[in-house]
Motif scaffolding. Structure first.
Motif, PDB file in Angstrom:
ATOM      1  N   LYS A  79      17.390  50.894   7.253  1.00 22.70           N
ATOM      2  CA  LYS A  79      16.346  51.590   7.997  1.00 22.70           C
ATOM      3  C   LYS A  79      16.361  51.106   9.441  1.00 22.70           C
ATOM      4  O   LYS A  79      16.268  49.901   9.706  1.00 22.70           O
ATOM      5  CB  LYS A  79      14.978  51.340   7.366  1.00 22.70           C
ATOM      6  CG  LYS A  79      14.919  51.529   5.847  1.00 22.70           C
ATOM      7  CD  LYS A  79      15.358  52.910   5.404  1.00 22.70           C
ATOM      8  CE  LYS A  79      14.358  53.969   5.774  1.00 22.70           C
ATOM      9  NZ  LYS A  79      14.786  55.316   5.293  1.00 22.70           N
ATOM     10  N   GLY A  80      16.468  52.030  10.374  1.00 32.35           N
ATOM     11  CA  GLY A  80      16.514  51.687  11.792  1.00 32.35           C
ATOM     12  C   GLY A  80      17.444  52.627  12.530  1.00 32.35           C
ATOM     13  O   GLY A  80      17.534  53.813  12.209  1.00 32.35           O
ATOM     14  N   THR A 102      14.378  46.952   9.700  1.00 27.30           N
ATOM     15  CA  THR A 102      14.175  46.637  11.119  1.00 27.30           C
ATOM     16  C   THR A 102      12.739  46.873  11.577  1.00 27.30           C
ATOM     17  O   THR A 102      12.449  46.797  12.768  1.00 27.30           O
ATOM     18  CB  THR A 102      15.140  47.468  11.983  1.00 27.30           C
ATOM     19  OG1 THR A 102      14.931  48.864  11.717  1.00 27.30           O
ATOM     20  CG2 THR A 102      16.588  47.106  11.688  1.00 27.30           C
ATOM     21  N   SER A 103      11.848  47.149  10.639  1.00 28.73           N
ATOM     22  CA  SER A 103      10.422  47.281  10.974  1.00 28.73           C
ATOM     23  C   SER A 103       9.605  46.492   9.961  1.00 28.73           C
ATOM     24  O   SER A 103       8.576  46.954   9.474  1.00 28.73           O
ATOM     25  CB  SER A 103       9.999  48.750  10.975  1.00 28.73           C
ATOM     26  OG  SER A 103      10.281  49.356   9.724  1.00 28.73           O
ATOM     27  N   MET A 157      20.104  48.668  16.369  1.00 29.66           N
ATOM     28  CA  MET A 157      19.653  47.503  15.613  1.00 29.66           C
ATOM     29  C   MET A 157      20.540  47.165  14.410  1.00 29.66           C
ATOM     30  O   MET A 157      20.533  46.035  13.939  1.00 29.66           O
ATOM     31  CB  MET A 157      18.207  47.710  15.159  1.00 29.66           C
ATOM     32  CG  MET A 157      17.213  47.736  16.313  1.00 29.66           C
ATOM     33  SD  MET A 157      15.473  47.789  15.781  1.00 29.66           S
ATOM     34  CE  MET A 157      15.295  49.526  15.366  1.00 29.66           C
TER      35      MET A 157
END
Length: 465
Positions: free
Chosen positions: A424-425, A381-382, A429
């Protein structure tokens, strides 16, 4: 009754036309071949309508075309077909050097066995009004087909930048022999200032941004891509955008593993799509769904009603991928019975603030993976987009957050991934994602999940040596 009779006759005529060029397509039209894929689906999908092409065929050689790999062939045959109201353009065996090909309504570009459509290394041929055209394109057209047993080659080495760290010494010397420009202390090579072939921009960074797709079909209805090999694109290989009723069947997509931005099949804002029996071996994402980034994407419909089945992906950054841009949303997708062998990641969901959207009704099952370099299943999510020659572009702000939700992954087997499952997040999200009845053999890390509540895991076997 009269109208029905006319439509029936037209359908028979069109089928006969395809019998001359593509037996598989004739079977599909006459026997409803693709209907079998739409049985036992977890969500309702619509079988795409196939294109109807008039029973009229011309050969490229009929219009002075020469398949000697030297003579530049023109668009005369396409124009002749357009005047006739469409038909089949047959490309015989040979190497057919060409500039851009623009398809019109009711037109089938058919490559016979032994035919190679090779796009010219003269990049100036692709410039029109200051913009670079794709190799093959169609815009706001209906009943479009690209079929056959031949090869479509984008001559991508004349366009793509190369990272020194991704090629061998032998390969690097081959690029240097072409001329070009080295930058970043010899870490990058650009096809700018080549010994043969002029530049199309004033500097190498501007020219790098002008790379084009090999096949781009925009705002089209009833599209079939079947049987052909699509390779060595300057950028993405096959990019249907805002298309309805699309079938991609038995296509091979390939390029060097280190080809910059060498995506295989990218589906953008499309509805009623079937992707089956394809082989993908590329330098970036394998089979990818995108739906634009930010407010601009909301002008267009979401990706919806998509079936992806019985495909094999060899090298790619991800076997099946959603993202990184999907602000218009992705919904009602079934991905089943696909094989990933040698991809960097298997199932990859990637995005970042500013380019995210919402997923719904995504069903993924019976995926078989082996020799996965990184994660078998990953949620990012990044995600950072890193164009060649830059340090990356990070999205800013809190609008258009990715929302990976209503995703169901089941009956998946993976042997030899470095990491089993990664997410990841946070729960804003990534949430309401179920992963059930999966076996993953990992070599380094079983899982790397920021918040266990993001994923609902059931019947998961994470094994190692």
């Amino acid at each position: 009754m009269k109208k029905l009779l006319v439509y029936a006759i037209l359908a028979q005529v069109c089928t006969l036309g395809f019998c001359q060029n593509s037996a598989c397509y004739a079977d599909a039209l006459a026997e409803g071949y693709y209907a079998g894929y739409y049985k036992d689906l977890p969500v309702e999908l619509s079988e795409p309508d196939l294109p109807l092409i008039p029973a009229y065929t011309v050969s490229l050689s009929d219009f002075g075309g020469v398949g000697d790999g030297v003579t530049l062939n023109t668009e005369a045959a396409v124009k002749a077909l357009e005047k006739k109201g469409g038909g089949h353009l047959d490309v015989p065996a040979g190497i057919w050097l060409t500039g851009p090909i623009v398809l019109k309504d009711r037109m089938d570009l058919h490559l016979s066995k032994g035919a190679v459509v090779l796009f010219s290394p003269d990049r100036k041929l692709f410039l029109k009004d200051g913009r670079v055209q794709p190799g093959i394109s169609a815009s706001k057209r209906s009943d479009i087909a690209v079929t056959g047993d031949g090869i479509i080659d984008g001559n991508g080495e004349w366009w793509r930048a190369v990272k020194r760290g991704k090629v061998s010494d032998v390969e690097w010397k081959e690029f240097q022999r072409m001329g070009g420009t080295e930058a970043d202390d010899g870490k990058l090579w650009y096809p700018f200032g080549l010994k043969h072939g002029g530049n199309i921009a004033d500097d190498f960074k501007t020219q790098e941004k002008m790379r084009t797709h090999l096949i781009r079909l925009t705002d089209c209805e009833r599209v079939l891509v079947q049987g052909v090999t699509i390779q060595n694109s300057p950028k993405f290989h096959l990019v249907p955008t805002r298309c309805r009723h699309l079938v991609i069947d038995d296509v091979t997509v390939r390029c060097p593993w280190n080809a910059q931005n060498g995506d295989g099949i990218d589906i953008m804002f499309c509805q009623d799509v079937l992707i089956v029996n394809n082989k993908v071996d590329v330098g970036d994402d394998g089979i990818c769904l995108k739906a634009g980034g930010g407010a601009e994407a909301l002008k267009y419909p979401s990706n919806a009603r998509i079936l992806i089945q019985d495909n094999t992906v060899f090298h790619a950054h991800g076997g099946f991928v959603i993202g990184s841009e999907f602000s218009a949303g992705i919904q009602n997708v079934v991905v089943r019975r696909n094989t990933f062998s040698g991809t960097d990641t298997g199932l990859r969901f990637k995005s970042a603030p500013g380019r995210g959207g919402k997923t719904s009704n995504i069903y993924i099952s019976d995926i078989y993976m082996s020799d996965i370099r990184d994660q078998a299943i990953v949620f990012e999510t990044s995600y950072v987009d890193v164009p060649v020659g830059t340090d990356g572009v990070r999205d800013k702000g809190r609008n258009f957050l990715p929302e990976f939700t209503d995703i169901h992954i089941s009956n998946t087997i993976c042997r030899d991934a470095r990491i089993g499952i990664s997410a990841k997040g946070n729960r804003q999200m990534v949430h309401d994602v179920s992963i059930t009845d999966c076996t993953i053999f990992y070599t380094e890390t079983a899982s790397d999940i920021d918040d266990p509540a993001m994923l609902n895991l059931s019947g998961i076997s994470l094994l190692t040596y």
